[in-house]
Design a protein around this motif. Structure first.
Motif, PDB file in Angstrom:
ATOM      1  N   MET A  79       0.828  -1.207   0.000  1.00  0.00           N
ATOM      2  CA  MET A  79       0.000   0.000   0.000  1.00  0.00           C
ATOM      3  C   MET A  79       0.860   1.254   0.000  1.00  0.00           C
ATOM      4  SD  MET A  79      -3.327   0.533   2.314  1.00  0.00           S
ATOM      5  CE  MET A  79      -4.196   2.068   2.515  1.00  0.00           C
ATOM      6  N   PHE A  81       0.534   5.251   0.890  1.00  0.00           N
ATOM      7  CA  PHE A  81      -0.367   6.106   1.662  1.00  0.00           C
ATOM      8  C   PHE A  81      -0.304   7.554   1.200  1.00  0.00           C
ATOM      9  CE2 PHE A  81       0.660   2.519   4.288  1.00  0.00           C
ATOM     10  CZ  PHE A  81      -0.541   2.199   4.893  1.00  0.00           C
ATOM     11  N   GLN A  82      -1.382   8.270   1.523  1.00  0.00           N
ATOM     12  CA  GLN A  82      -1.451   9.684   1.157  1.00  0.00           C
ATOM     13  C   GLN A  82      -0.301  10.479   1.777  1.00  0.00           C
ATOM     14  OE1 GLN A  82      -5.162  11.509   2.190  1.00  0.00           O
ATOM     15  NE2 GLN A  82      -4.544  13.501   1.437  1.00  0.00           N
ATOM     16  N   SER A  83      -0.010  10.188   3.048  1.00  0.00           N
ATOM     17  CA  SER A  83       1.054  10.934   3.732  1.00  0.00           C
ATOM     18  C   SER A  83       2.406  10.248   3.545  1.00  0.00           C
ATOM     19  CB  SER A  83       0.732  11.038   5.209  1.00  0.00           C
ATOM     20  OG  SER A  83       0.818   9.758   5.793  1.00  0.00           O
ATOM     21  N   ALA A  85       3.855   7.934   4.697  1.00  0.00           N
ATOM     22  CA  ALA A  85       4.101   7.014   5.814  1.00  0.00           C
ATOM     23  C   ALA A  85       5.461   6.340   5.726  1.00  0.00           C
ATOM     24  CB  ALA A  85       2.978   5.968   5.927  1.00  0.00           C
ATOM     25  N   LEU A  86       6.483   7.110   5.388  1.00  0.00           N
ATOM     26  CA  LEU A  86       7.839   6.562   5.416  1.00  0.00           C
ATOM     27  C   LEU A  86       8.341   6.607   6.853  1.00  0.00           C
ATOM     28  CD1 LEU A  86       9.243   8.421   2.301  1.00  0.00           C
ATOM     29  CD2 LEU A  86       8.435   6.070   2.424  1.00  0.00           C
ATOM     30  N   TYR A  87       9.168   5.617   7.219  1.00  0.00           N
ATOM     31  CA  TYR A  87       9.724   5.619   8.573  1.00  0.00           C
ATOM     32  C   TYR A  87      10.792   6.702   8.647  1.00  0.00           C
ATOM     33  CZ  TYR A  87       7.566   1.039   8.175  1.00  0.00           C
ATOM     34  OH  TYR A  87       6.681   0.029   7.938  1.00  0.00           O
ATOM     35  N   PRO A  88      10.567   7.746   9.463  1.00  0.00           N
ATOM     36  CA  PRO A  88      11.458   8.910   9.400  1.00  0.00           C
ATOM     37  C   PRO A  88      12.867   8.631   9.910  1.00  0.00           C
ATOM     38  CG  PRO A  88       9.808   9.181  11.127  1.00  0.00           C
ATOM     39  CD  PRO A  88       9.456   7.932  10.384  1.00  0.00           C
ATOM     40  N   ASP A 158      -3.682   4.925  -1.751  1.00  0.00           N
ATOM     41  CA  ASP A 158      -4.702   5.721  -1.071  1.00  0.00           C
ATOM     42  C   ASP A 158      -4.414   7.202  -1.308  1.00  0.00           C
ATOM     43  OD1 ASP A 158      -6.733   6.604   0.453  1.00  0.00           O
ATOM     44  OD2 ASP A 158      -5.959   5.908   2.376  1.00  0.00           O
TER      45      ASP A 158
END
Lengths: 352, 272
Positions: A79, A81-83, A85-88, A158
């Motif tokens: 998936m 994601f819109q944001s 959602a990468l692990y910072p 998404d």
């Protein structure tokens, strides 16, 4: 085989029904776009396919396997994601290899697959950076890369382009289309932007209030909408929708009491209807006409749109076949062919 | 500076800040200077450095079993901090991440408990510890502090900025809940942990009243208790007390300066 089947799928949060029974078939390698206004349940439906939301009732099959109770990681999906959602706290490389590392894959295989994805997405130079050092477009590519690395059967997107500026959005849209060709897998893509839906999809699923209003190819939905909602939602600029009543010999529109326009289909007199005509279906050579006065002119160079009204307050959007001499305040005979009209009943259903 | 009003405002600001700086720094200064003076000089109000530092230090070390006391203090503060952070951040994570009908009610109940002063809990807590036969043990100090309501609250607030989509992404990547907590949540929230470490470590290190009650033998006492004990002598030696105060202050200072940058980040919100 990685088609999807949804059978009477429902989702409720407490007493609130969000998805009210969805039946849908998605073929292998198809690019399917869920589109609809915010709150229509499209993201929830995607999250149910992903396994991030429990399915309240109904069945979800990916391939031939019922997936209702399978962990997200084992559904063969990835998936975006819109944001993003990468692990910072991880580099791009670590972000992309994280799932494989957890699945216990050997290091050289992880490296190979990350490099392969980086090549496809042209991320080579960014692999050792952290997400905080990347631009929005680059982050989005990394998020897609993280999905590619897993070699999923089904990609879920998404609203992946919502956080990008307009120019980048067009660019990434083309990238995603190219990616679909290159990867040749099933993609399910959620957006509220009907232009994205029209340009990307093999099949568009229009959702409203947790039910499918219509599903079909972009041009099917454009040419042959089943109801007012789909007619109004698909197409840009929007379809003009005018209320009227059927009389003997034609339809009398509320905003144009002096024009009796021929009906494209046979409807009993006295029926209250809504007539739809797309801006681009106005045609100076048409046989029928509406007498309008022009309020606003938009010159786009290749096309000139006139916003004009009859006696009522509704503005008609009219593509004028690039009529560059038209001015505000002009009378304009908006001509069209009656066959291009769509007629809807008062319940919103298409009359055929 | 063309505007006289602005100039006056600036002067006033600097005056106020100077006073505030003096008020905050003077006790430290006095502590350090005091450690170099004899008790009699300190009582006389001498504020210049003297030559009695080595003498004060040797008296301090001869009257206190320093290795044992430091071990106690570091064990209680260190282990206490680690446990408090673990338990409270788990609770904060849970409260923010999981939907439940009773969630807010339970949380409100917890917050309400903040309003009960420790003095009211002291005696019941002591009786409880006595029943568990835990008086004069490390557990007696650690257990009541591990679930800190304030730190749970702090973690819950900070977790509001933790994107739920990160958890979703991790679930799709195949992580179990505890792995998400360990490999995603904890690293992402490290500023919050740093800020909480300073707060909790200082509170544990300086904790006085409860250890005073439950720690009863000398070999169990913490540095804070020992330094306080020095004042209760018939003729307190203030120079020695200042030396003890310096030793008692140093660890919190060191921790603060080590984590200072993260502390500020953590207070501003961890996730950017």
């Amino acid at each position: 085989m990685s088609g999807l089947k949804l059978r009477n799928v429902k989702k409720s949060f407490g007493a609130v029904d969000v998805i009210k029974g969805v039946d849908l078939d998605i073929e292998d390698k198809q690019f399917v776009v869920f589109v609809g206004p915010s709150g229509c349940g499209k993201s929830t439906l995607l999250r149910m396919i992903a396994g991030l939301e429990q399915i309240s009732s109904g069945d979800l099959f990916i391939g031939d396997k019922r997936m209702n109770d399978i962990d997200p990681a084992h559904r063969g999906i990835a998936m975006v994601f819109q944001s993003y959602a990468l692990y910072p706290h991880m580099t791009v490389r670590e972000n992309m290899g994280f799932a494989l590392k957890f699945a216990g894959r050997p290091k050289d295989e992880i490296a190979r697959r990350v490099d392969e994805a980086a090549r496809i997405l042209e991320l080579g130079k960014l692999l050792d950076r952290k997400p905080g050092q990347l631009s929005g477009g680059q982050r989005q590519r990394v998020a897609i890369g993280r999905a590619i690395v897993r070699h999923p059967d089904v990609f879920l997107f998404d609203e992946p382009l919502s956080n990008l500026d307009a120019e980048l959005r067009v660019h990434m849209r083309i990238e995603i289309a190219r990616l679909h060709k290159e990867l040749n897998t099933t993609i399910i893509y959620v957006t509220h932007d009907q232009v994205e839906a029209m340009t990307l999809a093999d099949k568009i699923v229009v959702l409203r209030d947790g039910i499918i209003e219509q599903a079909g190819s972009p041009l099917e939905l454009y040419d042959d909408p089943n109801n007012l909602f789909v007619a109004g939602f698909i197409g840009s600029p929007k379809m003009n929708l005018l209320t009227g009543t059927v009389e003997a010999g034609g339809i009398r529109l509320a905003d144009f009491p002096n024009d009796l326009i021929p009906s494209p289909i046979a409807i009993p007199a006295g029926t209250a209807v809504t007539v739809g005509i797309r801006p681009e279906h106005f045609d100076p050579t048409g046989t029928a006409a509406l007498d309008t006065s022009v309020e606003i002119i938009e010159h786009l160079g290749g096309e000139t749109y006139a916003y004009a009204r009859g006696t009522g307050s509704n503005l008609l959007t009219i593509a004028t076949d690039n009529n560059r001499t038209l001015k505000t305040g002009d009378r304009y005979q908006a001509r069209f062919n009656p066959a291009s009209l769509l007629v809807f009943g008062r319940d919103g259903k298409r009359l055929r | 500076m063309s505007n006289p009003l602005a100039l006056i405002g600036r002067i006033a600001t600097y005056l106020l800040l100077t006073v505030a700086a003096f008020v905050s720094v003077f006790p430290f200064l006095w502590m350090v200077i005091g450690a170099t003076n004899l008790s009699a000089d300190i009582i006389r109000g001498k504020v210049t450095p003297g030559g009695a530092l080595l003498q004060n230090i040797s008296v301090f070390f001869s009257s206190v079993d320093m290795p044992r006391i430091l071990f106690n203090s570091f064990l209680i503060a260190g282990l206490g901090t680690a446990l408090t952070l673990l338990v409270s951040s788990l609770a904060g994570y849970g409260f923010e991440m999981f939907r439940s009908k009773v969630r807010e009610k339970i949380f409100a109940g917890l917050l309400l408990m903040l309003s009960i002063p420790f003095a009211a809990l002291m005696i019941p807590l002591f009786i409880m510890m006595a029943n568990f036969k835990m008086i004069n043990t490390y557990q007696a100090i650690l257990l009541p502090t591990v679930a800190s309501i304030f730190i749970i609250f702090y973690f819950r607030q900070a977790t509001k900025a933790f994107p739920h989509e990160l958890r979703d992404a991790a679930r799709i990547d195949g992580l179990k809940e505890w792995q998400i907590f360990l490999y995603v949540y904890m690293p992402v929230m490290r500023s919050t942990y740093a800020a909480a470490t300073i707060i909790v470590f200082m509170a544990n290190w300086n904790n006085y009243l409860w250890p005073l009650i439950v720690l009863q033998t000398n070999e169990m006492k913490t540095l804070t208790l020992v330094v306080a004990g020095l004042t209760s002598a018939y003729t307190p030696d203030f120079g020695v007390i200042m030396v003890g105060a310096i030793f008692a202050t140093l660890p919190t200072l060191i921790i603060f300066f080590l984590l200072q940058r993260r502390f500020v980040e953590g207070m501003l919100g961890a996730v950017k």
